[in-house]
Design a protein around this motif. Structure first.
Motif, mmCIF file in Angstrom:
data_model
loop_
_atom_site.group_PDB
_atom_site.id
_atom_site.type_symbol
_atom_site.label_atom_id
_atom_site.label_comp_id
_atom_site.label_asym_id
_atom_site.label_seq_id
_atom_site.Cartn_x
_atom_site.Cartn_y
_atom_site.Cartn_z
ATOM 1 N N GLY A 1 38.040 53.869 42.112
ATOM 2 C CA GLY A 1 38.707 52.689 41.502
ATOM 3 C C GLY A 1 40.018 52.437 41.774
ATOM 4 O O GLY A 1 40.677 51.464 42.025
ATOM 5 N N ALA B 1 40.299 51.185 45.154
ATOM 6 C CA ALA B 1 40.173 49.838 45.515
ATOM 7 C C ALA B 1 40.993 48.869 44.956
ATOM 8 O O ALA B 1 41.524 47.963 45.688
ATOM 9 C CB ALA B 1 38.757 49.430 44.531
ATOM 10 N N VAL B 2 41.633 49.057 43.663
ATOM 11 C CA VAL B 2 42.855 48.202 43.197
ATOM 12 C C VAL B 2 44.015 48.138 44.077
ATOM 13 O O VAL B 2 44.552 47.316 44.240
ATOM 14 C CB VAL B 2 43.002 48.677 41.626
ATOM 15 N N VAL C 1 38.049 44.368 39.498
ATOM 16 C CA VAL C 1 38.842 45.054 40.545
ATOM 17 C C VAL C 1 40.030 43.933 41.060
ATOM 18 O O VAL C 1 41.215 43.904 41.240
ATOM 19 C CB VAL C 1 38.001 45.271 41.670
ATOM 20 N N SER D 1 43.902 43.635 41.051
ATOM 21 C CA SER D 1 44.487 43.520 42.367
ATOM 22 C C SER D 1 45.557 42.591 42.288
ATOM 23 O O SER D 1 46.744 42.785 42.861
ATOM 24 C CB SER D 1 43.529 43.539 43.461
ATOM 25 N N ALA E 1 41.524 45.959 33.847
ATOM 26 C CA ALA E 1 40.430 46.238 34.848
ATOM 27 C C ALA E 1 39.150 46.626 33.965
ATOM 28 O O ALA E 1 38.003 46.956 34.905
ATOM 29 C CB ALA E 1 40.837 47.835 35.222
ATOM 30 N N PRO F 1 32.919 51.068 41.400
ATOM 31 C CA PRO F 1 32.619 49.279 41.594
ATOM 32 C C PRO F 1 31.972 48.984 42.903
ATOM 33 O O PRO F 1 32.042 49.649 43.929
ATOM 34 C CB PRO F 1 34.144 49.145 41.820
ATOM 35 N N ILE G 1 34.140 43.129 44.020
ATOM 36 C CA ILE G 1 35.338 42.893 43.599
ATOM 37 C C ILE G 1 35.543 42.322 42.079
ATOM 38 O O ILE G 1 36.589 42.520 41.635
ATOM 39 C CB ILE G 1 36.286 42.171 44.472
ATOM 40 N N VAL H 1 36.619 48.672 36.869
ATOM 41 C CA VAL H 1 36.834 49.791 37.307
ATOM 42 C C VAL H 1 37.702 50.488 36.211
ATOM 43 O O VAL H 1 38.224 49.844 35.443
ATOM 44 C CB VAL H 1 37.624 49.537 38.496
ATOM 45 N N THR I 1 40.897 53.527 36.679
ATOM 46 C CA THR I 1 41.668 54.102 37.401
ATOM 47 C C THR I 1 42.073 55.505 37.105
ATOM 48 O O THR I 1 41.777 55.676 35.895
ATOM 49 C CB THR I 1 42.738 53.356 37.957
#
Lengths: 278, 311, 304
Positions: C84, C87-88, C157, C161, C236, C243, C246, C250, C252
């Motif tokens: 996670g 990804a972010v 995600v 992001s 998130a 995940p 996108i 998620v 983190t």
């Protein structure tokens, strides 16, 4: 130790007697004695084997081309060079018989006795009054009247009093360039030093300001021992009793200004004075 | 004209300015025929870059305007002066304002002197060496650590090991560590910007190093140092993650530094996250953003003064 | 009466103290100056002391590669949180990197003075906005937008992001600006004089010359994104799955700690500290890379 004290008294006596002309003609014991002085920074040797006497109540001009070690020599006389971490030296400089490089010396006290004026005016970011009292306050003078008195006399000595007496609380950087330099002179005088070191004090000034500074210095010559570094040989001829010529880190010769300028012993001195190089 | 241009290379350059590229760039043109000519590419790219930069400004404006429009109508004198009731659904944020000022103020009070002294040491009392590199490395690393790690640390070290509890002082000490690198860095830059000649003059007038530092250097560097301190206050006010674990969430007026206090940012987080009251959340956010705006203005003002003084 | 003689005479001890003053003051200052580094040491020591034992007990490999996070049953695996965070952060780097670098290029190359005086304070102010405010804006504006137009729960995600990308923009911009300004003006003038357009010059000369500084800016921006907590919690979704798109929610590493620290006890609490250890190691690796890259640059610069 005893003899050093005696000498100091004697010198003070001469200084206080205010007979400048007398001083100038018969030098008496030297105020500053430089012997076999070598100096440099890190690997670079700047001064080699300088030996020189500087007499009280006389003006010594140091002339020579750039890079000859004049400023380094001047900054050695009040130990400003010692601020550079890679400064090294050998030989001795005696002020009234006392070695200024000795380990038990109070450096701040040396710098109060040997005042310095820089090439460009550097007013501290304070008012005019605070600039002038900066040194005396550090020396422990707290009395308001005494400080006021010091400000007035030193500004008068620097021929600046009439121009700034009503604006002492203004920031010093409001003054013009020439006034700033005279204020810097007054700031040194407020410490009532014994020796004045002048590092090309007029190099950044216009002719009128230069004339004013020189007038001020002329007034002071009877009371102070002056060492003047200059690039301007005419100024050296006008404003000194003795002249030393520095070249490539060595002192080539030193003597009465009249002799140096009319009948130097060394060819290189006359070449420089007549403008063949430098 | 042509002859003149060939005989005089300076004129050839002028020609390039007028749109005819010099031979070096001109030569491969036949192979690049399909490519966009450089001046068009320039226009496209610059336009795109400006769009990016303007979108950053737009995001900022949007956030500020959005929060203000939604929140300011709910910011009343009562909101600022009353304690919250019913978990924040009613009442105001006065304990949170007090808690925020206490935590942020104390943090800067602790980190300020330490940071400025560190900067003085690095600039005036030592020269570049392994040791100074080590100190700077420490500050750089500290600056990169996430706030939640600071929170974990403050929780186990200040609150637990030192026995200070979940309290204003634990939060302030944690925050102090977080803002220390900023204060060191800005103070160091401010002190380095003070002209070296001032030091010569001060020594020449018979000062000791300490007198020189306190009477000349710090005085000139003060607005620059002030900028760093003000920005640190801003960062302290914004902080949430670290404070959640160190100064806690108790929504009452603290009576001493050993009490827990909820800050504005944490209160806002709780209100919005738990959906307690949207109007109160917006109002809290408006107070928070207004505070940040004022602090940044103050920092900006300090900076202007500093630049004026150093010149 | 001269000033220097008006000074009171010092006792031998006083005079000795005067001479040694610099040394005394310097040593006291040094002790204070070491507080930053000692803070770092103490932080490292305590995070590891609290987190490492449970990590070793579970097994470091299992801790970072297992997807089972059931604290009540004593199962501690943080693989989904690591993925996670990655990804972010990757998403944030794409958005924040482009935006941040774009702003830096505009600021240093294509910006008239008056525009600099708007753009620069704006970006600094962007850095000052509290992260909870970013998270909140994300929840009330961005998340519904994603849910309506792209599908999925919205908390995703992608939302994280975008929010993190905007949050890391000021970091990336300010460090990139330093790097771009460090390029000697002569390079630029030389290129322009050869007939290159301003953009060709920027692309071929200035960006190339400041490459390592820009890389450092990106990495430090990544560090900021990996470490951000509150904003991420808000947008998130915080589910415990790895995940798969996108648009999926998620959790983190940071939000794992912040969400559960409030009620965790015993091994659970220790496992959260262990999560902190993993986060700490990731951040330290990123910091070290950034510091080495930028130090290499400054060494090369001073060598030239």
């Amino acid at each position: 130790m005893m003899s050093a004290n005696n000498e100091m008294h004697k010198v003070d006596h001469i200084r206080c007697s205010h007979v400048g002309e007398h001083c100038a003609t018969s030098p008496g014991p030297a105020k500053i004695v430089v012997r076999d002085f070598h100096a440099g920074f890190g690997e670079t040797q700047v001064l080699r084997n300088v030996s020189l006497d500087i007499y009280p109540c006389q003006r010594l001009a140091i002339i020579g081309p750039a890079g000859g070690g004049k400023t380094t020599f001047l900054r050695s006389l009040n130990r400003l060079n010692s601020l550079e971490h890679d400064f090294r030296h050998s030989g001795s400089i005696l002020l009234d018989g006392q070695d200024i490089f000795a380990s038990n010396v109070d450096v701040a006290r040396i710098r109060r006795r040997v005042g310095m004026l820089y090439a460009v005016p550097i007013p501290l970011p304070l008012s005019i009054y605070e600039n002038l009292t900066y040194g005396p306050r550090l020396a422990g003078i707290r009395d308001r009247h005494r400080l006021d008195e010091l400000v007035e006399t030193s500004l008068k000595s620097a021929i600046l009093w009439d121009e700034v007496k009503d604006r002492l609380r203004e920031p010093a950087h409001n003054l013009s360039g020439g006034q700033q330099q005279r204020m810097c002179l007054a700031r040194v005088l407020a410490l009532e030093p014994e020796v004045l070191l002048l590092d090309e004090p007029c190099s950044g000034l216009d002719p009128i300001s230069t004339a004013k500074i020189e007038d001020a210095l002329d007034e002071l010559k009877s009371r102070y021992t002056v060492v003047l570094v200059t690039n301007n040989t005419k100024q050296a001829a006008r404003a000194s009793e003795r002249t030393a010529f520095f070249l490539m880190g060595e002192m080539i010769e030193c003597g009465p200004t009249a002799v140096i300028f009319t009948n130097p012993r060394h060819g290189r001195t006359s070449d420089y004075i007549t403008g063949h190089f430098g | 004209m042509t002859r003149q241009a060939i005989s005089n290379p300076l004129h050839a350059d002028e020609g390039a300015d007028n749109g005819a590229p010099p031979p070096q760039i001109n030569a491969p043109r036949h192979r690049r025929q399909l490519r966009i000519p450089p001046d068009v590419a320039q226009r496209i790219v610059v336009g795109g870059l400006w769009a990016i930069a303007m979108s950053a400004v737009a995001v900022l404006l949007f956030i500020i305007v959005f929060i203000m429009v939604k929140g300011l109508p709910h910011v009343t004198p009562e909101f600022l002066l009353q304690a919250p009731a019913k978990g924040g659904r009613l009442g105001g944020v006065s304990p949170m304002i007090f808690g925020t000022i206490a935590v942020a103020g104390l943090a800067v009070l602790i980190a300020g002197p330490i940071g400025v002294i560190t900067a003085i040491y690095l600039t005036e009392y030592t020269r570049e060496s392994k040791l100074t590199a080590f100190i700077r490395f420490g500050a750089d690393c500290l600056a990169g650590i996430p706030s939640i790690i600071f929170g974990l640390f403050g929780f186990v070290f200040f609150a637990d090991t030192l026995g200070l509890g979940i309290s204003i002082i634990s939060g302030a000490l944690t925050l102090a560590l977080m803002v220390l690198p900023t204060i060191i860095r800005t103070s160091e830059e401010a002190i380095r910007a003070v002209p070296a000649a001032f030091r010569d003059v001060s020594f020449g007038l018979g000062s000791t190093r300490w007198q020189m530092v306190t009477r000349v250097v710090l005085r000139s560097a003060l607005p620059g140092i002030g900028t760093g301190i003000v920005l640190s206050i801003g960062r302290s006010i914004s902080e949430t993650a670290a404070l959640m674990l160190t100064s806690g969430m108790v929504a009452r007026h603290p009576s001493s530094v050993f009490d827990s206090a909820r800050t504005l940012a944490l209160h806002f987080f709780t209100l919005s996250r738990e959906g307690i009251s949207m109007p109160k959340a917006y109002a809290t956010a408006a107070v928070l953003v207004l505070a940040i705006l004022m602090i940044n203005l103050l920092a900006y003002w300090f900076m202007r003064r500093f630049i004026a003084r150093v010149r | 009466m001269r000033a220097s003689q008006g000074m009171p005479k010092r006792s031998p001890l006083g005079a000795w103290l005067d001479r040694k003053q610099d040394l005394f003051i310097s040593s006291i200052l040094l002790v204070v100056a070491l507080s930053a580094i000692s803070g770092l040491v103490v932080i490292t020591a305590f995070i590891f002391k609290e987190g490492l034992p449970i990590m070793l007990q579970v097994g470091v490999g299992k801790f970072v590669s297992s997807s089972d996070w059931y604290p009540a049953e004593g199962h501690f695996g943080i693989f989904p949180m690591i993925m996670g965070s990655l990804a972010v952060t990757a998403g944030a780097l794409v958005i924040g990197g482009v935006l941040g670098l774009g702003c830096a290029v505009v600021l240093t190359q294509f910006c008239p003075r008056w525009a600099v005086s708007i753009l620069k304070p704006s970006i600094e102010l962007l850095a000052g906005i509290p992260s909870v405010v970013y998270g909140f804006i994300g929840v009330v504006i961005l998340v519904p937008m994603i849910r309506v137009h792209l599908g999925g729960p919205g908390l995703s995600v992608l939302a994280s992001s975008i929010v993190l990308g905007i949050m890391m923009l000021p970091t990336v911009t300010s460090i990139s600006v330093d790097a771009l300004q460090a390029v000697p003006k002569a390079y630029r003038d030389g290129s322009i004089a050869l007939g290159a357009t301003h953009w060709q010059t920027t692309r071929m000369v200035i960006l190339k010359a400041s490459r390592s500084g820009l890389v450092a800016a990106m990495i430090l921006g990544m560090g900021r994104a990996v470490g951000e907590t509150m904003a991420v919690i808000m947008v998130a979704g915080n589910t415990l799955d790895v995940p798969d798109s996108i648009l999926a929610p998620v959790r983190t590493l940071t939000s794992n700690i912040a969400l559960e620290m409030g009620y965790a006890a015993g091994d659970h609490r220790k496992a959260l500290f262990a999560t902190g250890v993993v986060l700490f190691v990731i951040i330290m690796i990123l910091n070290t890379i950034a510091l080495t890259v930028s130090r290499r640059r400054s060494r090369r610069k001073s060598g030239a």
